[in-house]
Design a protein around this motif. Sequence first.
Motif, PDB file in Angstrom:
ATOM      1  N   SER A 147      -3.400   5.471  -4.662  1.00 58.50           N
ATOM      2  CA  SER A 147      -4.449   6.426  -5.010  1.00 58.50           C
ATOM      3  C   SER A 147      -4.331   6.790  -6.485  1.00 58.50           C
ATOM      4  N   ARG A 163       0.855  -1.185   0.000  1.00 62.62           N
ATOM      5  CA  ARG A 163       0.000   0.000   0.000  1.00 62.62           C
ATOM      6  C   ARG A 163       0.890   1.234   0.000  1.00 62.62           C
ATOM      7  N   HIS A 165     -14.893   6.385  -7.919  1.00 61.21           N
ATOM      8  CA  HIS A 165     -15.586   7.069  -6.821  1.00 61.21           C
ATOM      9  C   HIS A 165     -14.689   7.228  -5.591  1.00 61.21           C
ATOM     10  N   THR A 166     -13.915   6.197  -5.288  1.00 65.56           N
ATOM     11  CA  THR A 166     -13.049   6.246  -4.100  1.00 65.56           C
ATOM     12  C   THR A 166     -11.626   6.706  -4.417  1.00 65.56           C
ATOM     13  N   HIS A 167     -11.361   6.921  -5.715  1.00 65.34           N
ATOM     14  CA  HIS A 167     -10.034   7.369  -6.174  1.00 65.34           C
ATOM     15  C   HIS A 167      -8.945   6.360  -5.785  1.00 65.34           C
ATOM     16  N   HIS A 168      -9.289   5.093  -5.916  1.00 62.97           N
ATOM     17  CA  HIS A 168      -8.378   4.020  -5.502  1.00 62.97           C
ATOM     18  C   HIS A 168      -8.049   3.119  -6.691  1.00 62.97           C
ATOM     19  N   LYS A 204      -6.214  -0.617  -7.600  1.00 65.73           N
ATOM     20  CA  LYS A 204      -5.643  -1.881  -7.136  1.00 65.73           C
ATOM     21  C   LYS A 204      -4.958  -2.536  -8.325  1.00 65.73           C
ATOM     22  N   GLU A 248     -13.481  10.747 -14.382  1.00 64.77           N
ATOM     23  CA  GLU A 248     -14.467  10.512 -13.325  1.00 64.77           C
ATOM     24  C   GLU A 248     -15.659  11.459 -13.483  1.00 64.77           C
ATOM     25  N   HIS A 261      -1.733  -1.312  -3.800  1.00 66.85           N
ATOM     26  CA  HIS A 261      -2.810  -0.350  -3.596  1.00 66.85           C
ATOM     27  C   HIS A 261      -2.223   1.053  -3.669  1.00 66.85           C
ATOM     28  N   ASN A 309     -11.255   2.306  -9.084  1.00 68.54           N
ATOM     29  CA  ASN A 309     -12.517   2.778  -8.526  1.00 68.54           C
ATOM     30  C   ASN A 309     -12.525   4.297  -8.598  1.00 68.54           C
ATOM     31  N   THR A 365      -8.762  11.527 -13.275  1.00 65.24           N
ATOM     32  CA  THR A 365      -9.456  12.575 -12.522  1.00 65.24           C
ATOM     33  C   THR A 365     -10.468  13.275 -13.410  1.00 65.24           C
ATOM     34  N   VAL A 389     -16.447   1.540 -11.414  1.00 61.94           N
ATOM     35  CA  VAL A 389     -15.247   0.702 -11.432  1.00 61.94           C
ATOM     36  C   VAL A 389     -14.904   0.349 -12.875  1.00 61.94           C
TER      37      VAL A 389
END
Length: 281
Positions: free
Chosen positions: A168, A89, A143-146, A148, A182, A166, A141, A179, A234
Motif C-alpha cells: 500500500s 504482498r 486512486h487505489t493507494h496501491h 507494484k 493524490e 505489492h 495507482n 498521499t 497511475v
Amino acid sequence: MKKYALQMLMALLLPALAACSGSKVKEEAPIAADSLTADTCVTDTLESMIEEQPMPKAADELFDDFFFNFAGNRKLQIQRIAFPLTVKRDGEVEQRLEKQQWHVDHFFIPQEYYTLILDNRKQMNLVKDTTVSHVVVEKINLHTHHVKQYVFNRDNGLWMLKEIRHLSIAHNHNASFLTFYEKFSTDSVYQIESMDESVVFTAPDPDDDFNTLTGTIEPEQWPMFKPSFIPTGVIYNIIYGKQPKESKKKIFMVRGIANGLEMEMVFEQKEGHWKLVKFDS
C-alpha cells in the motif's frame, strides 16, 4: 531515459504513430491526463519494430537503456525474468509465477510519458552510473493507494527482473508525499492552498520559441501559469540503487516519450504540510 533509449524510441514510435493514424504526428501534442491505455495499433506496431532490432550489448550498462527494450520487446522480456518469479504482498510470498503465467507489461510506454520522484538533484547522477546493479520500478495507482514494485538486479552483466512486490502507499517510502500528491493532482482549489507564499516558475516565452520566462507568482495566479498537464491516476517512479529515506523535499519530474512533454515541480514540507515552491513547464 538515457539518450540512447530516447533516440531509438523517437525513430520507432513516430513512424508507428503515423502509420496507425494515417496523418503526420505532431511531436508537441500534449497527452491527456487520463490517457493511460495505449492505442492497440501503436503498441503492436512499436513492439514488432523493436523485436526486429536486437538489443545492443551496451544497453545492459545503463538500466534505462535496458528497460526501454524490456518494456517494448516481449521476447526479451520473457528472457530477462527469473522464473519462477516470486510475487510478494505486504512482505509475504503470495505466489511464484511460471513463464506461461506471465502477461507482457509495456509499463509506461503506452501512456507516452514517465515520472520520477527525487529527493535531490544528485540522485539524477545515478541514472548515468554504470555501477548501479539494483533498480526498483514502481507502478503507483493513486486512486487505489496501491504500489507494484518490479525489482531488477544486474547479475553477470545482465539485468533481470527478480521479484514483484505489492504494497500500500502507506508502506511506501514516499507515503506522505504520495498521499498529498493524490489530492493535489486533481483538486484545483487544493493546489492553490498548497502553494508557497511565492513560487518560482519557468515557462516557455510565448513570443520566442527558443527562450523561457522565469519569475515568481503568488497562489492566486496559479490558474494562469500552472502546467497544462499534471499526471494523475497511475504514475511511475524509478529507484536507482539504495532506497532513499523519507525526506522533506521532493522533485516531481515528468518526461514525455516522443511528444515533447517536459515538466518539473519542486515541493517542500513546511510545518507538516507539503508546499509547491517551484515549477518548470
